[in-house]
Design a protein around this motif. Structure first.
Motif: not given
Length: 347
Positions: A223-227
């Motif tokens: 999630r941190a990578t995509q947002h």
């Protein structure tokens, strides 16, 4: 905005390798690069699919060329580790954790394309002492600064990351302070510790433990990578498990050791290549550590699927740990001890 080209460090280990596999399965991401000094295990390499493995050492300034030539826009630094490898592992671990982070941040600093940076950190930056609060929030400082090992490395890493964030305010920097990982698929100091048939503990202490399932850790990193979710976030499962409860749930037998004998026992266990305890990990087994995850749920938008207890039980069942002593024998022994204690006169 979704990333186009992602670089993940530490792909020869569980978290980095499986994160690269998840990102490679996302068709919206154009390219995924996995960087490490050694190739991932064969089965993990297959799982990584279209992710490209790049054999490179992030301690070497050449990492700048890798980031620049591939036009990487998102960097996930997952290689910060607590697990030394081999007899000189502690020295190499510190070099990879600290020097490697410095070189990686320098490469990101020089790149005009990088716009998102995700850092795998640890709740060990809060230390562990008898003066700790019930829960640490992200803005709290440790009561006693970690003086050695992985915890000290993580403190230094976060210092360099804050400096980078000041110099590059255009980059969204996410720092994830994970509690201890647990799960049937991951290998850590803690999973090896609870697999021992006789588990040494510190006499007179019963640490509070907050754990995170390895699958939840992967979901958080993804999630941190995509947002764009800049900030510092504590990441841990709900609830607390006492060390004595965890040992009992794993079917192990606790061996309370006087504090003065702990270093000797630690050396014996380490020399037998069973578990490599560092001083900061021993302090954790004394006092434990619990973090507040309000920001994770409210601002980051993630609630762990497994609680601390559920994650630990999944580890026990997934590893098929069998009780060292059957439950009836253990219960009888405990009753005998309690009966003996009850007969002792109190003065």
């Amino acid at each position: 905005m979704a990333p186009n080209v992602v670089l993940v460090t530490g792909v020869s280990r569980f978290l980095g390798g499986h994160l690269a596999a998840r990102l490679a399965a996302d068709p919206s991401i154009e390219r995924v690069l996995g960087v490490d000094t050694v190739p991932p295990p064969r089965d993990l390499l297959r799982r990584m699919g279209r992710a490209e493995f790049v054999r490179a050492d992030i301690r070497n300034p050449l990492i700048t060329k890798v980031i620049g030539s591939a036009r990487v826009d998102t960097v996930v630094h997952a290689s910060v580790t607590a697990n030394p490898a081999g007899p000189t592992g502690r020295t190499a671990m510190k070099e990879m954790n600290v020097i490697g982070t410095m070189q990686l941040l320098a490469a990101c600093q020089r790149s005009a394309v990088v716009r998102r940076l995700v850092i795998k950190s640890t709740s060990a930056v809060y230390g562990a002492s008898s003066r700790d609060p019930a829960m640490f929030t992200e803005d709290m400082a440790p009561k006693e600064l970690p003086s050695s090992g992985y915890a000290k490395d993580a403190v230094e890493v976060e210092g360099y990351v804050r400096g980078f964030a000041r110099r590059r305010p255009d980059v969204a920097v996410t720092t994830l302070r994970f509690t201890n990982f647990i799960g049937p698929r991951i290998d850590t100091v803690l999973t090896r510790y609870f697999a021992l048939p006789i588990v040494p503990t510190v006499l007179g202490y019963d640490a509070r433990m907050q754990l995170l399932h390895s699958e939840d850790a992967l979901a958080v990193m993804e999630r941190a990578t995509q947002h764009d979710l800049p900030g510092v976030f504590n990441v841990g499962g709900d609830g607390v498990l006492m060390l004595s409860q965890a040992i009992r749930r794993a079917g192990r037998v606790a061996l309370p050791v006087p504090s003065m004998a702990v270093p000797t026992v630690g050396r014996l266990v380490r020399s037998a290549r069973l578990v490599d305890f560092s001083p900061d990990q021993m302090r954790f087994l004394n006092f434990g550590r619990v973090v507040d995850t309000t920001l994770l749920q409210r601002d980051f938008g993630f609630t762990p699927r497994w609680t601390t207890t559920q994650a630990f039980d999944d580890y026990v069942s997934g590893r098929a740990l069998r009780p060292t002593i059957d439950a009836d024998t253990l219960a009888a022994a405990e009753r005998s001890i309690l009966d003996f204690a009850a007969r002792i006169p109190i003065r």
